[in-house]
Each structure stands twice: as C-alpha cells, then as structure tokens.
Enzyme design. Structure first.
Site, PDB file in Angstrom:
ATOM      1  CE  LYS A  54      83.539  26.632 -65.317  1.00  0.00           C
ATOM      2  NZ  LYS A  54      83.040  25.872 -64.165  1.00  0.00           N
ATOM      3  CD  GLN A  98      82.187  22.338 -63.907  1.00  0.00           C
ATOM      4  OE1 GLN A  98      83.066  23.202 -63.913  1.00  0.00           O
ATOM      5  NE2 GLN A  98      80.908  22.644 -64.066  1.00  0.00           N
ATOM      6  CG  ASP A 121      84.035  27.306 -58.228  1.00  0.00           C
ATOM      7  OD1 ASP A 121      83.497  28.012 -59.107  1.00  0.00           O
ATOM      8  OD2 ASP A 121      84.323  26.110 -58.390  1.00  0.00           O
TER       9      ASP A 121
HETATM   10  N1  GUN Z   1      78.745  23.651 -61.772  1.00  0.00           N
HETATM   11  C1  GUN Z   1      77.810  24.555 -62.144  1.00  0.00           C
HETATM   12  N2  GUN Z   1      78.228  25.816 -61.881  1.00  0.00           N
HETATM   13  C2  GUN Z   1      79.448  25.693 -61.313  1.00  0.00           C
HETATM   14  C3  GUN Z   1      80.391  26.652 -60.828  1.00  0.00           C
HETATM   15  O1  GUN Z   1      80.184  27.868 -60.831  1.00  0.00           O
HETATM   16  N3  GUN Z   1      81.545  26.119 -60.332  1.00  0.00           N
HETATM   17  C4  GUN Z   1      81.788  24.781 -60.289  1.00  0.00           C
HETATM   18  N4  GUN Z   1      82.952  24.384 -59.771  1.00  0.00           N
HETATM   19  N5  GUN Z   1      80.935  23.887 -60.730  1.00  0.00           N
HETATM   20  C5  GUN Z   1      79.777  24.341 -61.241  1.00  0.00           C
END
Ligand code: GUN
Length: 300
Positions: A54, A98, A121
């Site tokens: 990311k 995350q 998110d």
């Molecule tokens: N863990 C797995 N998928 C995601 C996501 O889309 N966002 C976040 N913050 N954590 C994740």
C-alpha cells in the site's frame, strides 16, 4: 460454449492508478499534497506485505505516505492516541489501520475512532450506514474494486442476479450493498447456508469471499456466469506454497463466461481503490479542489 475471458485485474488497476496519478497532480497544483497514514499493529508477515504494498503504491502515485508500526502487545490506548493525532493533523487525508488487530484490541472501537472523512477503508459505522442507504460515501476498497471489474466486464448490472458468498464486514456485506445500489438482485450466502450449489447456479454473477480454498466448483455455476474470486488462500502443495482462490479455477473455466484469476484478479484492484479513496477523502477535506469529480457526502 465459447472460451472463458480472464478478467485482468492488473490492467484494470493500472488504469485506476493512472487516473489517480493525474488527479494527484491537480491537487498539488492547488497546493495540497494528498497523504495516507497506514498503521500496522504487530508483526503478522502477511499484514506486513499488504502494508508495504500500500505504501509503495501510494508513493508511485505521488501520494505522501506515513507508516506507523506498533508492537503486538501495545495497549489500545496507544493506538487510539495515534489515531487522534492523525485525525487532528490537517496534512493527513486518509487513515488506514491494517486488520486483523491483535485479539486484546477492540477492532470496532478502533475503527470508530477514525474520523469518517479520513476513513479510506469505509469501515466506520457512518460510512457503512451511508453505503447501505445507497449514498455516495467512502466505500470499502475490495468490494469497490470488484464492482469496477464487474462493470468493466458486463456493463450495466441492472437486473442481474448476483450471489455473494461470504458475509464479512470487509467484503461480503459491503459487496451486497454495492450490488444492490447497482440494481442487482442480490443473494448473500455464507458458511452456514444450505443448498449452496443450487443457489449459486441461479447467479449471473458470483462473488466468492469466504476464505475456503477452491470451494466453488464448476458445476455450481450457470453457463455464462461472471465469477469474481476474492479468496487468497495459501496452500502447501507438495512442499510448494501456492495461492489459490475460493473458486476451483479449472472447473469454473468450463462454465464461466469470465473469471478473475488468483493472483492477478481482485488483489491489485484493492490497492488501486485505496488510492482512489485517499483522493476522495482529500476532496472531502478540501472541497474547493477538483470540482470535476463526483461529490461525496461528508458523514456526520
Ligand atoms: N485486512 C484485510 N483486508 C483489509 C482491508 O481492506 N483493510 C484493512 N485495513 N485491513 C485489511
């Protein structure tokens, strides 16, 4: 039966990233440097890879990224204090924590602490509620990426029957809301559902997001179905690590009109949509910039 089309998530993601890169230039010309803060708690290797990807992708688009790592035993208060600081920092437009978090930290409390306008998110209850009401809000990246792949593949989705397999807050539930918003008939099935194959066979569109390797077999599909495989399951096959989806790819290819491969399908779109959301969040916080883009609502 004509040959199956492979839905190229890498190419679709590259198109989104090119759009974002151009839009970032418009922001910068207006004196705003879009910025994304990514917070990782603990040392989970898969999460470390996701976070690294990311951050790298943000930098490639010209988005400033800030990375925060907290130890797995850290108390919730420390994480909440960091979120408060990032909420108050006007130079930070997006905040992503995350998931999953260590078991001793209340995930809901943490997600609710993120300012809804910085919630890239789309997991804050204000954004979840807005999405279920069909409003334009910050929307979870993976289902938003799936929707884009479906629209690129099928065009108008109106009236199509979509079966979503999985009911997670990250994918299944927001995916169902997005498909409803796109005027599909939506059936959500999950690990406790009965008659899964029969229900899937009704679908024009199948979105599989249950985390069960190769669950969906070719004979669960109607001829000509479009299949989006969100699963990323690591299998050990004869001592070799292999990534497989929630769909049994080979048998699905004998029935489907189009299908996403794993890897190279949904995965790259998730990060691309995160970049899009970071710009949408920046736009919410600087409403004078880039009026050519569709307006999003500022959640209460
Ligand atoms: N863990 C797995 N998928 C995601 C996501 O889309 N966002 C976040 N913050 N954590 C994740």
């Amino acid at each position: 039966m004509s040959a199956v089309t492979l839905i190229d998530g890498k190419a679709a993601a590259a198109r989104v990233i090119a759009e974002v890169t151009d839009e970032v230039k418009v922001f910068k010309a207006n004196g705003i440097a879009p910025a994304l803060a990514v917070v990782l708690v603990g040392e989970d290797p898969a999460s470390q890879v996701y976070v690294r990807n990311k951050v790298r992708r943000a930098e490639e688009c010209g988005i400033r990224s800030l990375e925060f790592e907290l130890p797995s035993q850290c108390q919730a208060g420390r994480l909440l204090a960091l979120i408060d600081t990032l909420n108050a920092d006007a130079s930070v437009h997006g905040i992503l924590v995350q998931l999953p978090l260590p078991a001793h930290i209340d995930e809901h409390l943490v997600l609710q602490a993120i300012a809804p306008v910085k919630d890239v998110d789309g997991f804050h209850a204000a954004n979840v509620g807005g999405l279920t009401q069909g409003r334009e809000v910050l929307t979870p990246c993976t289902p938003a990426g799936c929707l884009r792949l479906l629209q690129d593949t099928c065009g108008d989705l109106s009236g199509k029957h979509a079966v979503v397999i999985g009911r997670s807050n990250i994918v299944g539930k927001p995916m169902a809301a997005l498909l409803l918003k796109a005027h599909c008939t939506v059936t959500v099935v999950h690990s406790r559902s009965t008659h899964l194959p029969e229900l899937c066979r009704l679908a024009d569109i199948v979105v599989a997001a249950v985390g069960r390797p190769r669950l969906v077999k070719g004979d669960w599909l109607k001829d000509g179905a479009v299949v989006i495989d969100v699963g990323i399951n690591r299998l050990d096959e004869g001592g070799r690590a292999r990534l497989v989806g929630d769909v049994d790819f080979d048998s699905a290819c004998t029935r489907a009109a189009a299908i996403t491969p794993v890897p190279g399908g949904v995965g790259p779109m998730t990060i691309a949509l995160l970049m899009k959301n970071t710009l949408a969040a920046a736009r919410l916080q600087h409403s004078s910039v880039d009026r050519s883009q569709p307006a999003m609502e500022i959640p209460a």
